[in-house]
Write a protein that holds these residues in place. Structure first.
Motif, short mmCIF file in Angstrom:
data_model
loop_
_atom_site.label_atom_id
_atom_site.label_comp_id
_atom_site.label_asym_id
_atom_site.label_seq_id
_atom_site.Cartn_x
_atom_site.Cartn_y
_atom_site.Cartn_z
N LEU A 86 0.82 -1.21 0.00
CA LEU A 86 0.00 0.00 0.00
C LEU A 86 0.86 1.26 0.00
CD1 LEU A 86 -2.91 -0.95 2.45
CD2 LEU A 86 -2.85 -1.06 -0.05
N ALA A 87 2.10 1.12 0.36
CA ALA A 87 3.06 2.23 0.25
C ALA A 87 3.88 2.02 -1.01
CB ALA A 87 3.96 2.28 1.48
N ASP A 88 3.98 3.06 -1.85
CA ASP A 88 4.77 3.01 -3.07
C ASP A 88 6.26 3.05 -2.76
OD1 ASP A 88 2.61 4.85 -5.31
OD2 ASP A 88 3.21 2.73 -5.37
N LYS A 89 6.61 3.90 -1.81
CA LYS A 89 8.02 4.09 -1.47
C LYS A 89 8.12 4.69 -0.08
CE LYS A 89 8.19 8.49 -4.02
NZ LYS A 89 8.88 9.26 -5.07
N TRP A 90 9.33 4.72 0.45
CA TRP A 90 9.57 5.25 1.78
C TRP A 90 11.00 5.75 1.88
CZ3 TRP A 90 7.83 0.29 0.81
CH2 TRP A 90 8.81 -0.69 0.72
N GLU A 91 11.21 6.55 2.90
CA GLU A 91 12.54 7.13 3.13
C GLU A 91 12.77 7.25 4.62
OE1 GLU A 91 15.01 11.32 2.37
OE2 GLU A 91 12.96 11.07 1.59
N ASN A 92 13.93 6.78 5.07
CA ASN A 92 14.33 6.97 6.45
C ASN A 92 15.08 8.30 6.53
OD1 ASN A 92 16.62 5.32 8.76
ND2 ASN A 92 14.83 6.55 9.18
N VAL A 93 14.35 9.34 6.84
CA VAL A 93 14.88 10.71 6.78
C VAL A 93 15.99 10.90 7.80
CG1 VAL A 93 14.30 13.16 7.00
CG2 VAL A 93 12.65 11.57 5.98
N ASP A 94 15.78 10.43 9.01
CA ASP A 94 16.78 10.46 10.07
C ASP A 94 16.42 9.33 11.03
OD1 ASP A 94 14.98 11.43 12.19
OD2 ASP A 94 15.05 13.35 11.16
N PRO A 95 17.23 9.07 12.06
CA PRO A 95 16.96 7.91 12.92
C PRO A 95 15.56 7.87 13.52
CG PRO A 95 19.18 8.72 13.33
CD PRO A 95 18.53 9.71 12.40
N LEU A 96 14.90 9.02 13.62
CA LEU A 96 13.58 9.06 14.24
C LEU A 96 12.44 9.32 13.26
CD1 LEU A 96 14.37 11.18 17.45
CD2 LEU A 96 14.25 8.69 17.26
N THR A 97 12.77 9.58 11.99
CA THR A 97 11.74 10.04 11.05
C THR A 97 11.69 9.17 9.80
OG1 THR A 97 12.18 12.30 11.81
CG2 THR A 97 10.85 12.05 9.81
N TRP A 98 10.47 8.75 9.45
CA TRP A 98 10.22 7.95 8.26
C TRP A 98 9.14 8.63 7.41
CZ3 TRP A 98 12.60 3.04 7.47
CH2 TRP A 98 13.38 2.60 8.55
N LYS A 99 9.39 8.73 6.12
CA LYS A 99 8.41 9.33 5.20
C LYS A 99 7.90 8.26 4.24
CE LYS A 99 9.44 13.29 3.33
NZ LYS A 99 10.09 14.29 2.41
N PHE A 100 6.58 8.09 4.19
CA PHE A 100 5.95 7.10 3.32
C PHE A 100 5.10 7.79 2.26
CE2 PHE A 100 6.73 4.99 7.30
CZ PHE A 100 7.16 3.72 6.95
N THR A 101 5.24 7.32 1.03
CA THR A 101 4.36 7.77 -0.04
C THR A 101 3.39 6.64 -0.35
OG1 THR A 101 6.11 9.14 -1.00
CG2 THR A 101 4.22 8.62 -2.40
N LEU A 102 2.10 6.92 -0.18
CA LEU A 102 1.07 5.89 -0.32
C LEU A 102 0.55 5.82 -1.75
CD1 LEU A 102 -1.00 6.75 2.89
CD2 LEU A 102 0.98 5.24 2.70
N ARG A 103 0.08 4.64 -2.13
CA ARG A 103 -0.57 4.50 -3.43
C ARG A 103 -1.75 5.47 -3.50
NH1 ARG A 103 0.58 -0.26 -6.46
NH2 ARG A 103 -1.23 0.39 -7.69
#
Length: 517
Positions: A86-103
């Protein structure tokens, strides 16, 4: 034993149609032109903590994801590698932060669009209602903006992606509610009716983002007895089965059926009770039990080769290294010496050792819905008797209540997928650390807790694997658990059932491609 089982199946075949009347059969739906399928499942029940399909309720997420109602942000390949879902892609921005791009093309079965706000709402409800998920995910805050979801954790969570693929991570429409344990997910099927410990009815989701499902209706029947399930598949009352007893497999090894089988990390193992009143509080007793179980014989004869002996927590492989740790081997004579040295001797000659006037009696708790667990109990009972340990077996569907009473058991034998997220940390935080959610045996080892604290913030996969080795060895040296066998998981179906496929993670049973020809 095996010929008696086959005879019972043959005699019981004529009874299964009556016992399962109304469950559906090969002709169901033909008059209406619908494509239908009935699946028998020994594991969909409250005894397995699956009273419904609400993923936020205990372990019910397994039913939600298995039966095609719910999906997660990521999924696992059969090599247990993380893949987009359901997530197209993701990025571990920093040790505490995750960014998800959803379908951007997903709609809940309720009709609501799946966007970041809906996923945020789902996760907020999850961590408020599921202690295990809250402990795993450690979410501090979330931010939703269109199809972008930002998750910030309270501490570094290297395994966050792995945890988000756990069945509790199924994305559901919280606004649609949880009436009678049913939820609105994003999967190929919509749950329309359910009765705990009996059945679940599914209809196809015509608006499924992954394409139109091939079946119109699916019924999941809870059939906890192995004989009844085998009879039902033979008679056509069900057309597919999960959780079949291995000794029934010869009945289905012909061109009328297909068997989909894969090696998994599902393990039969026993946890020891460290309560002061338990005989397993004695290190010598725990060691003797570990030395007194014949794993090879259990796998070869009772599992009929549908598995392999376990060494550590995990199977062999670079990520887990179950083959690299040192565990006790089957050694009855050595076990006798361990008990003798600890003062457990048979003074009255009845074959059972005693110490300080107390008989060496082990209360063995297990359950019948995993068909071979009672067989493991019988095997352990026989081999441990040979070294002077009396085993009293309690195989009950009420095991989840019994285990709450620390005086009611000494060894709890269960079946569990050890690495369902593809990462080793899961098992330790569920079963072995001091704060583990299922550490009913009150096991505590400060070194293990220290190693887990390191693993929880270690991003390097090689270092995580090394920590997993060290952590396994700690619990093996304490004889806190005894790991008996890993299983080959199988699903059996009529030959005209297509794409009913086993997966290493033990999820994804029902997909849009499941079909009946």
């Amino acid at each position: 034993m095996k010929w008696k089982k086959l005879l019972a199946l043959a005699l019981g075949l004529c009874l299964s149609a009556g016992a399962l009347a109304g469950c559906g059969n090969d002709t169901a739906g033909k008059g209406s032109g619908e494509k239908v399928l009935t699946i028998g499942d020994t594991t969909f029940n409250s005894s397995n903590e699956e009273p419904d399909i609400n993923p936020h309720n205990s372990y019910a997420g397994w039913a939600c994801i298995r039966y095609g109602v719910g999906e997660t942000l990521i999924k696992y390949s059969d090599n247990m590698e993380i893949q987009p879902w359901l997530a197209d892609k993701w990025e571990n921005v920093d040790p505490l932060t995750w960014k998800f791009t959803l379908r951007d093309d997903v709609t809940f079965s309720s009709g609501r669009k799946m966007d970041a706000a809906a996923v945020k709402q789902c996760f907020e409800h999850l961590i408020a209602n599921n202690k295990r998920a809250a402990q795993d995910l450690k979410i501090a805050s979330m931010e939703a903006n269109g199809q972008e979801l930002i998750i910030r954790t309270k501490e570094p969570k290297p395994a966050l992606l792995n945890y988000l693929g756990d069945p509790y991570g199924c994305i559901i429409d919280v606004d649609a509610g949880f009436d009678k344990g049913l939820v609105a997910g994003t999967g190929p099927y919509i749950a329309t009716d359910m009765k705990t410990d009996d059945h679940l009815v599914l209809k196809k989701n015509d608006k499924y983002w992954g394409g139109t499902p091939k079946l119109d209706k699916i019924t999941i029947r809870t059939i906890t007895d192995g004989n009844t399930l085998a009879n039902a598949l033979q008679s056509g009352e069900v057309q597919a089965a999960y959780g079949m007893a291995y000794e029934s497999y010869p009945l289905f090894r012909n061109d009328k059926y297909t068997i989909s089988q894969i090696s998994t990390s599902r393990c039969f193992f026993g946890k020891m009770n460290f309560d002061a009143d338990s005989v397993c509080a004695d290190p010598a007793v725990r060691q003797a039990i570990s030395m007194g179980i014949d794993k090879e014989n259990f796998v070869t004869k009772l599992l009929d080769g549908n598995g392999f002996p376990a060494n550590g927590v995990f199977p062999e492989g670079p990520a887990f290294g179950g083959d690299k740790v040192k565990a006790e081997k089957f050694d009855p004579e050595g076990a006798k010496k361990v008990l003798e040295a600890a003062g457990w001797v048979d003074k009255d000659g009845d074959g059972i050792r005693e110490k300080n006037g107390k008989k060496l009696v082990v209360k063995w708790l297990t359950y019948p819905s995993r068909q071979e667990l009672p067989l493991l109990a019988e095997s352990a009972q026989a081999t441990l008797k040979d070294i002077g340990i009396q085993v009293e077996v309690n195989s009950t569907a009420d095991h989840n209540q019994v285990i709450k009473d620390s005086k009611a058991w000494d060894v709890y034998a269960m079946a569990n997928v050890q690495a369902p997220t593809g990462d080793p940390e899961y098992w330790f935080t569920v079963f072995a650390t001091s704060t583990a959610t299922k550490n009913q045996g009150k096991y505590h080892n400060a070194k293990l807790d220290e190693l887990e604290a390191k693993m929880s913030q270690e991003f390097d996969p090689a270092k995580r694997a090394q920590l997993a080795l060290e952590m396994q060895q700690v619990i093996l040296d304490d004889h806190a658990f005894v790991f008996c066998s890993f299983l080959k998981m199988s699903m059996i179906a009529k030959a005209n059932v297509k794409n009913y496929t086993s997966h290493a993670c033990d999820y994804y049973q029902i997909t849009a491609d499941l079909d009946v020809e």
